[in-house]
Design a protein around this motif. Structure first.
Motif, PDB file in Angstrom:
ATOM      1  N   GLY A 121     -11.179  11.936   6.550  1.00 42.49           N
ATOM      2  CA  GLY A 121      -9.810  11.432   6.432  1.00 42.49           C
ATOM      3  C   GLY A 121      -8.862  12.464   5.857  1.00 42.49           C
ATOM      4  N   ASP A 144      -8.065   3.070   2.108  1.00 43.94           N
ATOM      5  CA  ASP A 144      -7.315   2.469   3.198  1.00 43.94           C
ATOM      6  C   ASP A 144      -6.637   3.568   4.010  1.00 43.94           C
ATOM      7  OD1 ASP A 144      -6.155  -0.321   4.125  1.00 43.94           O
ATOM      8  OD2 ASP A 144      -4.485   1.109   4.148  1.00 43.94           O
ATOM      9  N   GLN A 145      -6.463   3.340   5.308  1.00 41.32           N
ATOM     10  CA  GLN A 145      -5.831   4.345   6.166  1.00 41.32           C
ATOM     11  C   GLN A 145      -4.448   4.723   5.659  1.00 41.32           C
ATOM     12  OE1 GLN A 145      -7.119   6.135   8.686  1.00 41.32           O
ATOM     13  NE2 GLN A 145      -5.166   7.242   8.665  1.00 41.32           N
ATOM     14  N   SER A 146      -3.778   3.784   5.016  1.00 36.62           N
ATOM     15  CA  SER A 146      -2.439   4.074   4.501  1.00 36.62           C
ATOM     16  C   SER A 146      -2.457   5.198   3.464  1.00 36.62           C
ATOM     17  CB  SER A 146      -1.823   2.818   3.885  1.00 36.62           C
ATOM     18  OG  SER A 146      -2.587   2.375   2.772  1.00 36.62           O
ATOM     19  N   TYR A 161      -4.526   7.839   3.525  1.00 38.02           N
ATOM     20  CA  TYR A 161      -4.608   9.092   4.283  1.00 38.02           C
ATOM     21  C   TYR A 161      -3.266   9.407   4.938  1.00 38.02           C
ATOM     22  CZ  TYR A 161      -9.629   8.484   3.676  1.00 38.02           C
ATOM     23  OH  TYR A 161     -10.887   8.316   3.137  1.00 38.02           O
ATOM     24  N   ASP A 162      -2.585   8.379   5.430  1.00 40.84           N
ATOM     25  CA  ASP A 162      -1.257   8.575   6.021  1.00 40.84           C
ATOM     26  C   ASP A 162      -0.281   9.114   4.986  1.00 40.84           C
ATOM     27  OD1 ASP A 162      -2.265   7.568   8.392  1.00 40.84           O
ATOM     28  OD2 ASP A 162      -1.435   5.566   8.120  1.00 40.84           O
TER      29      ASP A 162
END
Length: 261
Positions: free
Chosen positions: A193, A131-133, A135-136
């Motif tokens: 990512g 999920d992008q979270s 990578y954040d």
């Protein structure tokens, strides 16, 4: 330019430590005497403190002990003038996912209907999607590492050194890369990512960025001169920098320091 004799602290995980590359100075850490930090220190005559440790997450850099090793940030002090950081991949289980998928594909290779069904079940247990979270969160943690280094060593130059590319344009399924045409693009997405997390952290904090990921695109697995090792079940250190890869990363760092004094 960093002056000879300056204190240089190397932080990071296995892509900085160099497991499998001789000589191994610390077996538990998988730390090589020919990793990029040692090569840079040798070329510039720096006083190196190498606390890189295979398997390290950013938490091991910031606050958590790893086996008997103190948090890596503890090695940074007011006298430190150069710090390199290669970490974050283990936060995302990047190489771990690649290894599990390769192992399961290899074990599921026998032919036959029953074996095929079993292989499909095994492969389904490995998820390559993040999920992008996540990578954040990696970008946040790398930014925190830079912030903490600056607090301990205000005069230091901080270089975020991202990960060498494993899967490039010429990488295809083969014995030393036992992933299929559907899995390989997912590994690429994870790598992109992770590289983006490094770029985001550098932009936020003003740390200097060494894009080993971009420089190694033509040296991925399957290329004439790969900078990383391939997969061999139960042998070696798969999917990690080889000697040529470490030399290449060291050259990138040296060129950056010499052209941005």
């Amino acid at each position: 330019m960093i002056s000879p004799g300056s204190r240089y602290v190397a932080l990071g995980s296995s892509f900085a430590a160099g497991p499998g590359i001789k000589p191994q100075l610390d077996k538990a850490a998988g730390r090589s005497g020919r990793n990029y930090a040692h090569l840079v220190a040798e070329a510039l005559e720096l006083d190196l403190v190498d606390v890189t440790y295979s398997g390290a997450t950013t938490a091991n850099l910031l606050s958590e002990r790893q086996n008997e090793a103190a948090p890596q940030i503890d090695a940074v002090g007011p006298e430190t003038e150069l710090v390199t950081v290669t970490a974050g991949g283990n936060d995302l289980d990047y190489i771990g996912t690649f290894l599990r998928g390769s192992t399961m594909n290899t074990l599921a290779r026998p032919v036959g209907l029953v074996a095929k069904r079993l292989g499909n079940r095994i492969r389904a247990r490995v998820s390559y999607l993040k999920d992008q979270s996540e990578y954040d969160a990696a970008a946040d943690s790398l930014s925190e590492v830079v912030t903490r280094i600056r607090q301990s060593a205000p005069r230091s130059r901080i270089l975020l050194v991202d990960y060498l590319t494993l899967v490039g344009p010429g990488t295809r399924p083969r014995l030393d890369v036992p992933l299929n045409e559907e899995q390989l693009p997912s590994v690429v997405l994870m790598a992109e990512g992770l590289a983006a997390a490094f770029a985001e952290a550098a932009e936020r904090t003003g740390a200097e960025l060494i894009t080993a990921s971009t420089a190694s695109l033509d040296h991925a697995l399957g290329s004439p001169e790969p900078w990383t090792t391939g997969f061999r079940l139960g042998r070696g250190t798969p999917y990690h920098p080889n000697e040529a890869g470490m030399q290449a990363v060291a050259a990138l760092i040296l060129n950056h320091l010499r052209t941005h004094p």
